[in-house]
Design a protein around this motif. Structure first.
Motif, mmCIF file in Angstrom:
data_model
loop_
_atom_site.group_PDB
_atom_site.id
_atom_site.type_symbol
_atom_site.label_atom_id
_atom_site.label_comp_id
_atom_site.label_asym_id
_atom_site.label_seq_id
_atom_site.Cartn_x
_atom_site.Cartn_y
_atom_site.Cartn_z
ATOM 1 N N TYR B 48 35.488 35.452 39.900
ATOM 2 C CA TYR B 48 35.743 34.536 40.237
ATOM 3 C C TYR B 48 36.027 33.345 38.772
ATOM 4 O O TYR B 48 36.065 31.308 38.820
ATOM 5 C CB TYR B 48 36.184 33.563 40.779
ATOM 6 C CG TYR B 48 35.122 33.677 42.674
ATOM 7 C CD1 TYR B 48 33.983 32.093 41.915
ATOM 8 C CD2 TYR B 48 35.065 33.990 43.193
ATOM 9 C CE1 TYR B 48 33.407 31.733 42.710
ATOM 10 C CE2 TYR B 48 33.934 34.303 44.254
ATOM 11 C CZ TYR B 48 33.198 32.577 44.044
ATOM 12 O OH TYR B 48 31.561 32.516 44.698
ATOM 13 N N THR B 49 34.692 33.500 37.429
ATOM 14 C CA THR B 49 34.603 32.336 36.332
ATOM 15 C C THR B 49 33.934 31.392 37.149
ATOM 16 O O THR B 49 33.599 30.396 36.699
ATOM 17 C CB THR B 49 35.973 32.178 35.824
ATOM 18 O OG1 THR B 49 36.366 31.397 36.375
ATOM 19 C CG2 THR B 49 36.182 33.168 35.277
ATOM 20 N N LEU B 70 40.834 29.794 32.774
ATOM 21 C CA LEU B 70 41.475 29.616 33.693
ATOM 22 C C LEU B 70 43.023 30.723 33.766
ATOM 23 O O LEU B 70 43.648 30.038 34.968
ATOM 24 C CB LEU B 70 42.006 27.753 32.377
ATOM 25 C CG LEU B 70 41.031 27.177 32.372
ATOM 26 C CD1 LEU B 70 42.033 26.083 32.022
ATOM 27 C CD2 LEU B 70 40.646 26.791 33.857
ATOM 28 N N ARG B 73 41.534 32.623 36.461
ATOM 29 C CA ARG B 73 41.534 31.840 37.766
ATOM 30 C C ARG B 73 42.926 31.489 38.666
ATOM 31 O O ARG B 73 43.555 31.722 39.791
ATOM 32 C CB ARG B 73 41.154 30.120 37.748
ATOM 33 C CG ARG B 73 39.938 30.609 37.670
ATOM 34 C CD ARG B 73 38.806 29.182 37.295
ATOM 35 N NE ARG B 73 37.926 29.039 36.303
ATOM 36 C CZ ARG B 73 37.741 27.751 35.979
ATOM 37 N NH1 ARG B 73 37.732 27.005 36.332
ATOM 38 N NH2 ARG B 73 36.441 27.809 34.739
ATOM 39 N N ARG B 74 44.089 31.634 37.175
ATOM 40 C CA ARG B 74 45.413 31.607 38.005
ATOM 41 C C ARG B 74 45.910 32.515 38.417
ATOM 42 O O ARG B 74 46.129 32.854 39.545
ATOM 43 C CB ARG B 74 46.136 31.520 35.978
ATOM 44 C CG ARG B 74 47.173 30.204 36.357
ATOM 45 C CD ARG B 74 47.681 29.984 35.505
ATOM 46 N NE ARG B 74 46.881 28.315 34.270
ATOM 47 C CZ ARG B 74 46.511 28.771 33.744
ATOM 48 N NH1 ARG B 74 46.582 29.757 32.522
ATOM 49 N NH2 ARG B 74 46.100 27.413 33.288
ATOM 50 N N ALA B 78 40.340 32.892 45.059
ATOM 51 C CA ALA B 78 38.712 33.679 45.459
ATOM 52 C C ALA B 78 38.404 32.486 47.166
ATOM 53 O O ALA B 78 39.225 31.951 47.717
ATOM 54 C CB ALA B 78 38.055 32.983 44.376
ATOM 55 N N MET B 101 46.891 21.456 43.075
ATOM 56 C CA MET B 101 45.909 21.962 42.052
ATOM 57 C C MET B 101 45.884 23.286 41.112
ATOM 58 O O MET B 101 46.144 23.694 39.657
ATOM 59 C CB MET B 101 44.477 21.803 42.313
ATOM 60 C CG MET B 101 44.372 20.923 42.752
ATOM 61 S SD MET B 101 43.902 19.449 41.108
ATOM 62 C CE MET B 101 42.427 19.983 41.052
ATOM 63 N N HIS B 102 46.915 24.169 41.859
ATOM 64 C CA HIS B 102 46.916 25.693 40.990
ATOM 65 C C HIS B 102 48.547 25.739 40.214
ATOM 66 O O HIS B 102 49.459 26.794 39.944
ATOM 67 C CB HIS B 102 47.783 26.653 42.537
ATOM 68 C CG HIS B 102 46.584 27.422 42.409
ATOM 69 N ND1 HIS B 102 46.095 28.298 41.446
ATOM 70 C CD2 HIS B 102 45.015 28.119 43.172
ATOM 71 C CE1 HIS B 102 44.680 28.608 41.456
ATOM 72 N NE2 HIS B 102 44.431 28.462 43.134
ATOM 73 N N GLY B 103 48.885 24.626 40.218
ATOM 74 C CA GLY B 103 50.055 23.615 39.326
ATOM 75 C C GLY B 103 51.625 24.588 40.675
ATOM 76 O O GLY B 103 52.962 24.629 39.488
#
Lengths: 392, 243
Positions: B48-49, B70, B73-74, B78, B101-103
């Protein structure tokens, strides 16, 4: 941009709901500072300026021996009280604190006077009391004045120029003007404002790194498709918001508190109304970026909220150092000092409070240098936020 | 689809992961099983970076975690170790924050959040501040938060830690639902029974290495143990002896 706003708004909402934090950030810090400030300053002013203005209270024993001296003293700024007691009783009165100071005129005064030899008087006082020492200096000054005057007349009577007896003449030039002293007093004021401002953002600055990590919310946050730079900048903006709010409250409280401080006694007419509040807010608010970034950077090194709190409190002293330097050295506004953040806000604040017109070039330099350093600090904060170690 | 190829990660002198490779296909539940300190969380963190691998590579839906974090993550939902909610926000606000935040578009956000509240059955406490929630309630809200953008890949780090029997059962139910929807589910646990009850594929990790991988049956066969616990102990023992 919308993510950035989302972060800012969430942090603001989150913090406003934490009643304890809000109470300390927006009430205790900004309100109590000015109130305590006003109280302490009025007290000090009353003490410092109060006694000098009153006539010197002086009890005299044996006034009948030296009518001319007593007449002379009575013409000075004194409040004479003639006592009809013996010397020992008079000393007892001072010891018991019933009289602050007693002037004893010896029985032999008349004899010595006529013989033109030094006549004896004694000043009875308790030298351990600071304010009495000051009063004694005044009494001594008056008596010496009389002594010099009479001495000079005696020399003239003998055909000698009185100046012969004077090898040296000392002139004291006291540069502590009333407003200069006030500068020291008002130095405390900028310090209070700055401190309130920093305190307003402290919780959030710590929460950004150490706090979120301790609560375990940092890692989920980092799984979001938003860069860490954006996350940090959002949080910094929210921190600045709370600092600005604190500053605004502190300024309004200060304006109210200053009404109760007798600054005019120092020869200053203080006008601190809505216009000054707004002006002060505008030139101080750029400092929030430096403060917020500095606190965030310091907190990012720590392992827990508590640890962060102690380090950040310590770091909060750093911006107050230039103010102390300026206050102690009694610096005046110059273009060069405007390049020093926190000092420049302090100096501008002094000018504002003294009612002097603000030099717009100075304001521009101050804002520019403050924002410049703020951006640098923010960049450092971003750098630290992007480290992998942030999570550990 | 999650793929991990020979990743290694050290923190200072401590080697958290030495060499881990596996793949977690879509529509299946893959369990990362191993004792405490085996390197499970570090592996998931790379995925998950949150951290970068020193060596090797990992990808989600074919997207490299180092190259386009990014985008990775999209595509991920997680749930890192522990819930980590915002105490002063309500459950619904916590979920909505992550949706934003996820748009997820504002017009759509309310519905999405409500769907998550329905899915995880958290109606009773959806509008209460999460301060003082039980561990089970917290995990559910955190999971709702992680799934609100409808990710096709889901990573859960020890999600059943501290949950009681009922909460564990309902969590399993949700994870199976995700599989039915064709998601790739990767979850870690140090509890063998947990993994056995849920997973299609098992990756056993010990000392920063994969000591064995395969379906439950395959692992039983490889170790020659009928009992999965014995198989687990044997699989771990092998690497521990080697280390």
């Amino acid at each position: 941009m919308s993510r950035f706003l989302t972060i800012v708004l969430k942090e603001i909402k989150d913090n406003f709901r934490d009643r304890r934090t809000m109470l300390s950030a927006l009430v205790f810090g900004p309100l109590f500072g000015p109130v305590i400030f006003a109280g302490v300053i009025s007290l000090t002013l009353n003490q410092a300026t109060g006694k000098a203005q009153k006539p010197l209270p002086l009890a005299v024993v044996g006034a009948e021996h030296a009518p001319s001296l007593v007449t002379y003293l009575g013409q000075q700024d004194t409040d004479l009280e003639l006592l009809d007691v013996d010397a020992d009783t008079a000393i007892g009165l001072v010891r018991d604190g019933e009289k602050e100071m007693v002037l004893l005129i010896d029985d032999s005064y008349g004899e010595s006077w006529n013989a033109a030899t030094p006549a004896r008087v004694s000043l009875v006082l308790d030298g351990s009391d600071q304010s009495t020492s000051r009063q004694a200096r005044r009494a001594r000054g008056y008596i010496n004045g009389w002594s010099r005057q009479v001495g000079a007349m005696r020399l003239v009577a003998r055909g000698i120029d009185p100046n012969v007896a004077r090898a040296i003449n000392i002139d004291e030039i006291d540069t502590s003007t009333p407003s200069g002293r006030a500068g020291l007093v008002l130095g405390v004021l900028s310090y209070f404002l700055l401190f309130s401002m920093l305190a307003g953002g402290m919780y959030l600055a710590i929460d950004t790194t150490a706090g979120e990590r301790e609560r375990g919310s940092l890692e989920p946050l980092l799984t979001l498709p938003v860069t860490r730079t954006a996350l940090l900048l959002g949080k910094l903006a929210a921190t600045c918001f709370f600092m600005s709010l604190s500053l605004a409250i502190a300024l309004v409280a200060l304006a109210a508190a200053l009404g109760y401080v007798p600054l005019q006694r120092l020869g200053m007419s203080v006008e601190f109304g809505p216009a000054q509040v707004v002006t002060a807010f505008l030139f101080m608010v750029p400092f929030t970026l430096i403060g917020a970034s500095l606190m965030t950077v310091v907190a990012s090194f720590t392992k827990s909220f508590k640890e962060a709190q102690s380090y950040v409190t310590f770091a909060m002293l750093a911006p107050t150092l230039p103010i102390m330097v300026a206050a102690v050295m009694n610096l005046k506004s110059t273009a060069a000092w405007m390049a020093v953040p926190s000092m420049s806000q302090h100096l501008l604040m002094l000018d504002l409070i003294k009612g002097e017109p603000l030099n717009l070039t100075y304001v521009a330099i101050s804002v520019g240098s403050t924002l410049g350093l703020g951006v640098l600090f923010a960049a450092i904060a971003v750098m630290f936020y992007r480290r992998e170690k942030l999570l550990m | 689809m999650i793929e991990v190829r020979n990743i290694a990660k050290s923190f200072g002198k401590v080697k958290a992961v030495s060499d881990v490779s596996f793949s977690a296909p879509d529509g299946r539940i893959t369990g990362l099983l191993g004792p405490n300190g085996a390197g499970k969380s570090t592996t998931l963190r790379v995925l998950y970076t949150a951290i970068q691998p020193d060596q090797g590579s990992a990808s989600v839906d074919g997207i490299d975690v180092s190259r386009d974090p990014l985008e990775v993550r999209r595509r991920l939902g997680a749930l890192p170790h522990g819930a980590g909610l915002y105490n002063q926000l309500t459950a619904r606000e916590n979920i909505a924050y992550f949706a934003a935040m996820h748009g997820v578009e504002k017009s759509e956000r309310g519905d999405r959040v409500q769907r998550m509240i329905d899915l995880l059955e958290i109606h009773d406490f959806a509008d209460r501040r999460t301060k003082g929630f039980s561990q089970g309630q917290k995990i559910k809200v955190a999971l709702a938060r992680a799934l609100v953008h409808g990710p096709r890949n889901v990573i859960l780090d020890e999600p059943t830690n501290g949950l009681d029997v009922m909460a564990t059962r309902s969590l399993r139910h949700i994870i199976r639902k995700l599989r039915e929807d064709g998601c790739c589910v990767l979850f870690s646990s140090h509890v063998m029974q947990e993994v056995a009850a849920l997973c299609d594929e098992i990756v056993i990790v010990a000392n920063g290495r994969v000591s064995m991988a395969g379906t439950t049956d395959a692992i039983r066969q490889k170790t020659g143990c009928d009992d999965l616990e014995d198989a687990f102990v044997r699989a771990i023992g092998r690497t521990e002896a080697a280390a």
